[in-house]
Design a protein around this motif. Structure first.
Motif, PDB file in Angstrom:
ATOM      1  N   ASP A   1       2.973  84.453  75.939  1.00 49.88           N
ATOM      2  CA  ASP A   1       2.157  83.662  76.853  1.00 49.88           C
ATOM      3  C   ASP A   1       2.522  82.182  76.765  1.00 49.88           C
ATOM      4  O   ASP A   1       2.600  81.480  77.782  1.00 49.88           O
ATOM      5  CB  ASP A   1       0.676  83.872  76.519  1.00 49.88           C
ATOM      6  CG  ASP A   1      -0.241  83.210  77.533  1.00 49.88           C
ATOM      7  OD1 ASP A   1      -0.128  83.521  78.731  1.00 49.88           O
ATOM      8  OD2 ASP A   1      -1.073  82.364  77.118  1.00 49.88           O
ATOM      9  N   ALA A   2       2.779  81.700  75.547  1.00 44.87           N
ATOM     10  CA  ALA A   2       3.158  80.296  75.366  1.00 44.87           C
ATOM     11  C   ALA A   2       4.493  79.992  76.037  1.00 44.87           C
ATOM     12  O   ALA A   2       4.667  78.942  76.679  1.00 44.87           O
ATOM     13  CB  ALA A   2       3.215  79.961  73.877  1.00 44.87           C
TER      14      ALA A   2
ATOM     15  N   GLU B   1       2.010  88.612  71.506  1.00 45.72           N
ATOM     16  CA  GLU B   1       1.491  88.445  72.867  1.00 45.72           C
ATOM     17  C   GLU B   1       1.204  86.981  73.186  1.00 45.72           C
ATOM     18  O   GLU B   1       1.564  86.484  74.250  1.00 45.72           O
ATOM     19  CB  GLU B   1       0.216  89.278  73.043  1.00 45.72           C
ATOM     20  CG  GLU B   1       0.446  90.783  73.075  1.00 45.72           C
ATOM     21  CD  GLU B   1       1.102  91.271  74.358  1.00 45.72           C
ATOM     22  OE1 GLU B   1       1.357  90.442  75.253  1.00 45.72           O
ATOM     23  OE2 GLU B   1       1.372  92.479  74.459  1.00 45.72           O
ATOM     24  N   SER B   2       0.573  86.285  72.252  1.00 46.75           N
ATOM     25  CA  SER B   2       0.273  84.875  72.506  1.00 46.75           C
ATOM     26  C   SER B   2       1.556  84.045  72.492  1.00 46.75           C
ATOM     27  O   SER B   2       1.650  83.013  73.165  1.00 46.75           O
ATOM     28  CB  SER B   2      -0.730  84.335  71.485  1.00 46.75           C
ATOM     29  OG  SER B   2      -0.220  84.431  70.167  1.00 46.75           O
TER      30      SER B   2
ATOM     31  N   ARG C   1       2.020  80.218  67.042  1.00 47.78           N
ATOM     32  CA  ARG C   1       1.230  81.352  67.492  1.00 47.78           C
ATOM     33  C   ARG C   1       1.303  82.429  66.407  1.00 47.78           C
ATOM     34  O   ARG C   1       2.317  82.557  65.715  1.00 47.78           O
ATOM     35  CB  ARG C   1       1.759  81.907  68.822  1.00 47.78           C
ATOM     36  CG  ARG C   1       1.723  80.913  69.973  1.00 47.78           C
ATOM     37  CD  ARG C   1       0.307  80.582  70.394  1.00 47.78           C
ATOM     38  NE  ARG C   1       0.283  79.733  71.582  1.00 47.78           N
ATOM     39  CZ  ARG C   1       0.355  78.416  71.575  1.00 47.78           C
ATOM     40  NH1 ARG C   1       0.452  77.764  70.411  1.00 47.78           N
ATOM     41  NH2 ARG C   1       0.318  77.734  72.697  1.00 47.78           N
TER      42      ARG C   1
END
Length: 390
Positions: free
Chosen positions: A49-50, A45-46, A41
């Motif tokens: 999320d992962a 933020e991502s 990523r």
């Protein structure tokens, strides 16, 4: 052999988070070549999320990223998963970011450019620690938790004073089964004060009276007295309360225990948190410089997670007797014990199985890969120094 090939467990999953896409893909290629499943990523933020969607074994994250940096990512990860190891990497190392990383539970803090060999070693150890942490949580669930012993408060001051005056040390052999010889002796606190009938009651009284340093000093002084009569080459195992790490006398090289430090393994229990000791790693490093070795006691019955291993980096780990009891008759325990022993050995730690009471338990522990054992099957605690029966 790499981490993924060394075990029949599923391939470890690694998350790499870095806004430098070239560097992130470089890390990913290297880790994939070592047998890991890798997700990449390019922002914090991502990455968070992962973590919420995928069960990773390790997160490798840059610190200096826009919008959500590595330390903030670490905070979000900890809110979701207390055990997931996070390795933070920075191109601008500073005391402030290092302290923030440690405070929020980063497993390692690395400065760029990162040595590839070192990164591989750190990642492999992180995978093993994560799997050990998961096994520990399973062990706690299996044990059903541990009740904390609490003493009677009436007359506590007088009873504790009497306990200190009548304090004595019992010694129990720790044996190497393969060599059929004594590896060491654990020094176990005893007292003749009837109002505090067992060590847990004495410790509880000391804690409630805020006299833990006094108790610790008495135990260490008494434990060291008969060492000259121990079997040649045997190690002395001495228990520390986590608060003992705050006692300056522990680090006084003139004290009796410090004078024999090269023969001493200091056991720090998993049942007490180290969170109140901010400089625990520096204190443990000082103890090693003095010649002491460090052990984590009660593995499988104390706090779950990575804290004790990441901060103490013990040379010795002691499996709690709750894991050993009837292990030969319980396949779930056998799997847990085998996993924990294997992970500890891969991390370079010696393992002692506590509480061996039967030949069946002994044989099951040996089959699980553990050679060092302690328990009534070999000898009960006694005056210095009881012989071991093989």
């Amino acid at each position: 052999m790499n981490t993924a090939e060394a075990t029949s467990l599923p391939r470890p999953k690694i998350l790499v988070v870095d806004d430098d896409e070239t560097l992130a893909r470089s890390y990913a290629r290297m880790l994939a070549a070592d047998g890991y499943d890798v997700e990449v990523r390019f922002d914090g933020e991502s990455g968070v999320d992962a973590v919420r969607k995928i069960p990773f074994d390790v997160v490798l994250s840059d610190i200096d990223m826009p919008h959500l940096g590595g330390v903030a990512l670490l905070e979000r990860v900890r809110a979701h998963d207390l055990d997931l190891p996070v390795i933070l990497i920075t191109g601008s190392p500073s005391v402030e970011t290092a302290m923030a990383a440690v405070e929020h539970g980063a497993l390692r803090y690395l400065a760029k450019p990162v040595d590839v060999k070192h990164l591989r070693t750190v990642t492999g150890n992180a995978v093993r620690l994560h799997r050990l942490a998961r096994a520990k949580r399973s062990a706690l669930d299996l044990a059903g938790g541990v009740d904390r012993l609490v003493g009677d408060r009436a007359g506590l001051v007088a009873s504790f004073g009497s306990a200190l005056e009548t304090l004595w040390i019992a010694y129990q052999p720790i044996v190497s089964w393969s060599r059929r010889e004594v590896f060491g002796y654990e020094a176990l606190m005893r007292s003749r004060e009837p109002a505090l009938p067992h060590p847990g009651a004495v410790l509880d009284a000391a804690e409630r009276l805020q006299r833990l340093p006094e108790l610790g000093r008495s135990i260490r002084a008494a434990a060291s007295e008969p060492v000259t009569h121990m079997a040649e080459g045997a190690m002395l195992f001495v228990n520390l309360h986590s608060n003992d790490l705050l006692d300056d006398e522990l680090f006084d090289s003139t004290r009796p225990l410090a004078r024999i430090a090269s023969q001493v393994v200091l056991e720090i229990t998993e049942r007490a948190s180290l969170s109140h000791i901010r400089d625990v790693q520096a204190r443990v490093a000082r103890l090693r410089e003095m010649g002491f070795r460090i052990a984590v006691d009660d593995l499988g019955a104390g706090y779950a997670g990575l804290t004790s291993f990441a901060q103490l980096e013990p040379e010795v780990v002691k499996l709690d007797m709750s894991l050993v009891r009837n292990v030969h008759a319980q396949p779930t325990k056998q799997t847990l014990v085998r996993t924990m022993i294997a992970m500890c050995h891969e991390l370079g730690m010696q393992v002692v199985a506590e509480g061996i009471e039967t030949a069946e338990e002994r044989d099951a522990i040996v089959a699980a890969g553990c050679d060092l054992m302690q328990g009534y099957f070999f000898a009960k605690p006694g005056q210095p120094f009881p012989p071991a029966a093989f």
